[in-house]
Design a protein around this motif. Structure first.
Motif, mmCIF file in Angstrom:
data_model
loop_
_atom_site.group_PDB
_atom_site.id
_atom_site.type_symbol
_atom_site.label_atom_id
_atom_site.label_comp_id
_atom_site.label_asym_id
_atom_site.label_seq_id
_atom_site.Cartn_x
_atom_site.Cartn_y
_atom_site.Cartn_z
ATOM 1 N N PRO C 243 109.131 11.173 106.408
ATOM 2 C CA PRO C 243 107.719 10.877 106.136
ATOM 3 C C PRO C 243 107.488 9.369 106.306
ATOM 4 O O PRO C 243 108.341 8.573 105.894
ATOM 5 C CB PRO C 243 107.543 11.279 104.669
ATOM 6 N N ALA C 244 106.381 8.997 106.918
ATOM 7 C CA ALA C 244 106.134 7.579 107.206
ATOM 8 C C ALA C 244 106.104 6.734 105.933
ATOM 9 O O ALA C 244 106.413 5.550 105.969
ATOM 10 C CB ALA C 244 104.823 7.424 107.977
ATOM 11 N N ASN C 245 105.787 7.342 104.806
ATOM 12 C CA ASN C 245 105.708 6.550 103.568
ATOM 13 C C ASN C 245 107.081 6.148 103.027
ATOM 14 O O ASN C 245 107.183 5.435 102.051
ATOM 15 C CB ASN C 245 104.888 7.271 102.490
ATOM 16 N N ARG C 246 108.144 6.606 103.694
ATOM 17 C CA ARG C 246 109.486 6.171 103.288
ATOM 18 C C ARG C 246 109.902 4.902 104.033
ATOM 19 O O ARG C 246 110.992 4.398 103.838
ATOM 20 C CB ARG C 246 110.499 7.287 103.571
ATOM 21 N N LEU C 247 109.029 4.415 104.906
ATOM 22 C CA LEU C 247 109.373 3.242 105.702
ATOM 23 C C LEU C 247 108.429 2.087 105.423
ATOM 24 O O LEU C 247 107.227 2.282 105.241
ATOM 25 C CB LEU C 247 109.308 3.573 107.202
#
Lengths: 171, 337, 452
Positions: C243-247
């Motif tokens: 998920p992009a929110n982990r980056l």
């Protein structure tokens, strides 16, 4: 490869260095001695000049210098030159002439200019070009750097009236 | 064998922004309680000076001193979206986003000041030195820092603003190419003089003179830096640089700066440049993009100057000594025939 | 349409020659770049790259590399979760064609095959050299026109003709304005030439690099020299199935870009390595890699056929351009489209016909560089203008000024010219270089249409 211990004077302090025959001065400065990261790594091939340092006052490419051969010598990086004669004038000349953009080549350039002006306080235009020939810059097109060198030489030899006024405002 | 001189010119236009638009950049502006204004975004400082240029645009719009503006960029957790730092787009896209955010923050600041001074916000102006005062009544004045602090601690107002600039997305018709691909066009024209050594094939650029039309200049010092640096890069492209010296063959590819030849300080001629200012309606304070176009006029101008000096028709770059000597051989053959 | 040139209003800070904000840091050696970052337990990644320009991969043996001193992990195509292929710029119709690490085939000399992660850069480098690859060499093609010819070896099954497909079914990015064949037939002269540019390295002084750091809470912070944080973050998330929110992507000061850091290059592999090892991983190109493995400016071949009248009017411009994309698409379709709409340059030509092919060859994939797509057009146009001038015996300044576009004229992409000041720029350059223009040329204006 056998490890070797030697002593080296870096920025005025005696340091004990652990190295092997292939360890470069650049690695020691950047990684062993508290991150002297003004010494840049632009190619590790001796091709760009961004790792330039002074060894006993002479300009060296630290990426090509095996540190094992430098036992007992005195190394100066930009971090250690803050109090040194002339460095502030060179730095101010770089600022006043907008002689840096991305800044990656700048510490190496400044050490190159320091070595030049220490050896030759009034360099000719051609001597300046010769001195800068080992330092690459991909942003500025060199003209502002050449102007900065002339400006610094004038400041250091001619006093206040030789120093040109800054054209721009401080950002 | 001789050293022959020639002159050449070239005129170019250059589009601002990502091709076909649809490339938004956002910015946030907020006042700290001590009176700094922080611009937050996620564009990338590459040495081109976006932090400087965006601080100028924010200061201009907010009506505060340049020194009061902090630009915090390059973090995707804190900075809102940027469609990339390239395509000569940052001054234009981020600049417009900063104007929008700064306008909103400025209005909040004037609203708080209006309450403090018990006047209408419409009657207030900024002096650009960090003060807000009633139009025509300089004595009725408040420091912006005091207003920012009061906004937070007394009136419970966040002096802040949001900005986005989204140029409309266009489609390129695959049959005709019909499209609206750019926001505006900047222009440049360059004249160079070269000297060619017909024995060695070496080319030296003797002088390079350019005029740029880039809408409004936000920062002439940084514009000049781009133009001089670009002139140098143009000399590199025109005369030296290649990763495939015998293109299309892949042999003899360079692996270092000893074989990938870029010009040095000694290869730089005198560079003169002038700027024309015709503000673009789409740009922040009329600015167009200048970052990429700066090698484009020098490259063909140099090749035209070489062709002019030798009376040949070189149509490839880089014009290495080998290319020059081959062109001279071909000409000698043609002249002899 | 405005009939007069716009004027600049007086401003306070905008327009001032303010110094670059980072200058003091730069001259003090205190600017920190990606390569200057150090993290506890940081590992280093080095790549084993293809020595063949085009070959089947029969076997990739990493056992000796994995046993090498200091090695913590070796990564190959099998370690990538999604098998996702990089698609360049989705906004202009990119299509996935490029693996992060080669799987069945290599298509250029230098393509990434196996990543070795070790405690020191030297250990990683030594181990990467121990990866053993068995190749079955395939015929390679390096010339754009040879790649398009019948019987050329095919690089990518997705692109059967070795070229990108624009729209649904177009082999080239096209411009069609007016009737170019009729105008060429009626022209006093036809001036035809070919122009060739070379692949060029962006060569920023700081090479491409990043450090991927596990935050400890399932998130990863990637410190990078990328010119494009948001899009690179999105690509890494897609490749790794995260998920992009982990980056979180962070950039400090970058040591120059010039387009060379606009591509996806190091971030996916470094982040994957950080995930697999749980430790910070630095992946920075050596100068050698920067030279032969990073995206270059493409080589472009441009054929121009101009129809010209003896009075200097250019009435037709027919162009065929071959853009050498190298082995994969990356952003080549974007550059080709931008190139197409740039024609016929800053001149008004009533009949314009352009075909721009994005051709795949077995060379280092090309990417963005300062002036992407436009530089090769400007080069070809401006050298061509001198040749046209010579062909009709006209002064090159006069030829350019007579044909220069004016506000309201029709451009190749079927839109009216706006914000033009080409004429004024040329006139000012003539003055600066002490070139005398005749009165009729001095009186031209971008805001006045041609007489008649």
């Amino acid at each position: 490869m056998t490890a070797k211990i030697l002593s080296l004077n870096v920025n005025g302090r005696d340091e004990t260095i652990l190295c092997d025959g292939l360890t470069t001065l650049q690695e020691v400065l950047r990684d062993q001695l508290g991150l002297l990261t003004s010494v840049k790594d632009g190619c590790t091939q001796g091709g760009c000049g961004s790792c330039s340092v002074l060894v006993d006052g002479e300009l060296w490419l630290s990426c090509l210098a095996p540190v094992a051969a430098l036992a007992g010598r005195a190394v100066m990086t930009l971090e250690g030159l803050k109090q040194s004669a002339g460095i502030a004038a060179i730095q101010q000349s770089f600022i006043d002439n907008s002689a840096a953009q991305c800044g990656f080549c700048t510490p190496g350039m400044i050490l190159t200019v320091k070595a030049l002006l220490d050896a030759n306080p009034e360099p000719s235009h051609d001597e300046i070009l010769e001195a800068l020939s080992g330092n690459l810059c991909r942003c500025t097109g060199y003209l502002p750097i050449v102007e900065a060198v002339k400006d610094a030489a004038a400041r250091l030899s001619g006093g206040a009236d030789a120093a040109r006024a800054s054209e721009g405002r401080e950002g | 064998m001789a050293k022959l001189r020639g002159t050449g010119m070239a005129a170019v236009n250059y589009p601002t922004g990502m091709h076909l638009g649809g490339d938004p950049t956002m910015a946030l502006v907020h006042a700290t309680s001590s009176g700094s204004f922080v611009v937050t975004l996620s564009s990338v400082e590459l040495g081109q000076g976006l932090k400087t240029v965006l601080a100028q645009i924010a200061a201009e719009t907010l009506g505060v001193p340049l020194e009061a503006v902090v630009v915090d960029t390059g973090d995707t957790d804190t900075g809102p979206h940027c469609s990339g730092t390239g395509a000569s787009r940052t001054t234009h896209r981020a600049g417009n986003a900063v104007i929008a955010a700064a306008k909103e923050a400025r209005q909040e600041m004037l609203d708080v000041a209006a309450e403090m001074l018990e006047v209408s916000a419409d009657d207030l102006v900024t002096d650009g030195k960090g003060n807000i005062h009633v139009k025509g009544v300089v004595e009725k004045s408040l420091p912006a820092a005091e207003v920012a602090a009061a906004g937070q601690f007394v009136y419970g107002k966040s002096i802040s603003g949001r900005g986005i600039f989204l140029p409309p997305a266009s489609k390129q018709d695959p049959e005709t190419g019909e499209s609206a691909p750019y926001s505006t066009q900047a222009h440049a024209c360059t004249v160079v003089e070269v000297e060619v050594d017909t024995e060695t094939g070496a080319v030296r650029v003797l002088s390079l003179k350019s005029v740029y039309e880039i809408g409004r200049q936000v920062n002439p010092e940084l514009v000049k830096g781009q133009i001089v640096g670009g002139a140098w890069m143009g000399i590199g492209h025109a005369l030296y640089e290649t990763t495939a010296p015998y293109y299309p063959a892949i042999d003899h590819a360079p692996y270092d700066f000893l074989n990938y030849v870029i010009p040095g300080a000694a290869e730089m001629p005198e560079v003169q440049c002038e700027i024309l200012e015709y503000p673009s309606e789409t740009g922040p304070y009329g600015a167009k993009g200048v970052g990429e176009m700066v090698a484009n006029a020098p490259i063909p101008a140099i090749v035209n100057a070489i062709n002019n000096a030798l009376d040949v028709c070189i149509g490839e770059i880089p014009v290495t000594p080998e290319v020059v000597l081959r062109a001279l051989e071909e000409k000698a053959r043609a002249d002899g025939a | 349409m405005a009939s007069e040139a716009p004027k600049a209003e007086a401003l306070n800070v905008v327009g001032q020659p303010v110094k670059l904000r980072d200058l003091k840091k730069h001259v003090g050696g205190q600017t920190s770049y990606c390569d200057d970052l150090r993290f506890p337990r940081m590992l280093h990644l080095k790549m084993h790259r293809s020595v063949q320009p085009h070959a089947k991969l029969l076997a990739v043996d990493t056992a000796a590399a994995a046993r090498s001193e200091g090695v913590v992990r070796v990564l190959t195509h099998a370690d990538l979760p999604g098998g996702e292929l990089w698609s360049g710029l989705a906004t202009v119709g990119g299509a996935g064609d490029e693996p992060v690490l080669a799987s069945d085939k290599v298509r250029w000399k230098g393509e990434a095959i196996a990543a070795v992660v070790a405690r020191t850069p030297e250990q990683a480098e030594a181990a990467a050299a121990k990866v053993k690859v068995r190749y079955e060499p395939l015929p390679a093609v390096f010339d754009v026109e040879e790649a398009l010819a019948a019987g050329a070896p095919n690089l990518i099954a997705h692109w059967p003709g070795n070229h990108y497909i624009f729209g649904d079914d177009h082999a080239a990015a096209q411009i069609r304005l007016g009737d170019v064949e009729k105008a060429l037939a009626e022209a006093d002269r036809v001036v035809e030439n070919v122009y060739q540019t070379s692949p060029i390295e962006q060569a920023p002084l700081e090479t491409i690099g990043c450090v991927a750091v596990p935050d400890g809470d399932g998130r990863y912070t990637v410190h990078t020299g990328s010119q494009s944080l948001s899009s690179t973050l999105k690509s890494v998330a897609a490749y790794l199935g995260l998920p992009a929110n982990r980056l979180r992507f962070v950039s400090g000061s970058v040591g120059g870009g010039f387009g060379g850091k606009a591509d996806l290059a190091v971030e996916v592999t470094a982040t994957l390595a950080a995930i697999k090892t749980g430790r910070p991983v630095k992946y920075r190109y050596t100068r050698e890699e920067e030279m032969f493995a990073s995206s270059t400016r493409a080589a472009w071949r441009v054929y121009i056929k101009d129809g010209v009248m003896n009075d200097g009017r250019i009435v037709a411009r027919k162009v065929t351009t071959y853009h050498d994309s190298g082995a994969y698409l990356r952003m080549s379709n974007y550059g080709a489209m931008k190139h197409s709409t740039h024609w016929p340059g800053p001149y008004t030509v009533a009949n314009v016909w352009v075909d721009v092919y994005c051709v795949f060859t077995n060379r280092t994939p090309s990417g963005a560089m300062r002036g992407f797509g436009i530089m090769p057009a400007s080069f070809a146009i401006e050298v061509q203008m001198d040749r046209v001038a010579k062909a009709i015996g006209m002064d090159p300044w006069r030829l350019r000024l007579l044909n220069a576009y004016r506000n309201g004229d029709m451009r190749g992409h079927h839109r009216a010219v706006k914000d033009a000041a080409m004429i004024e720029t040329i006139q000012a350059t003539a003055k600066l270089s002490e070139q005398n223009l005749t009165g009729d040329l001095q009186s031209l204006s971008s805001w006045r249409q041609k007489a008649g």
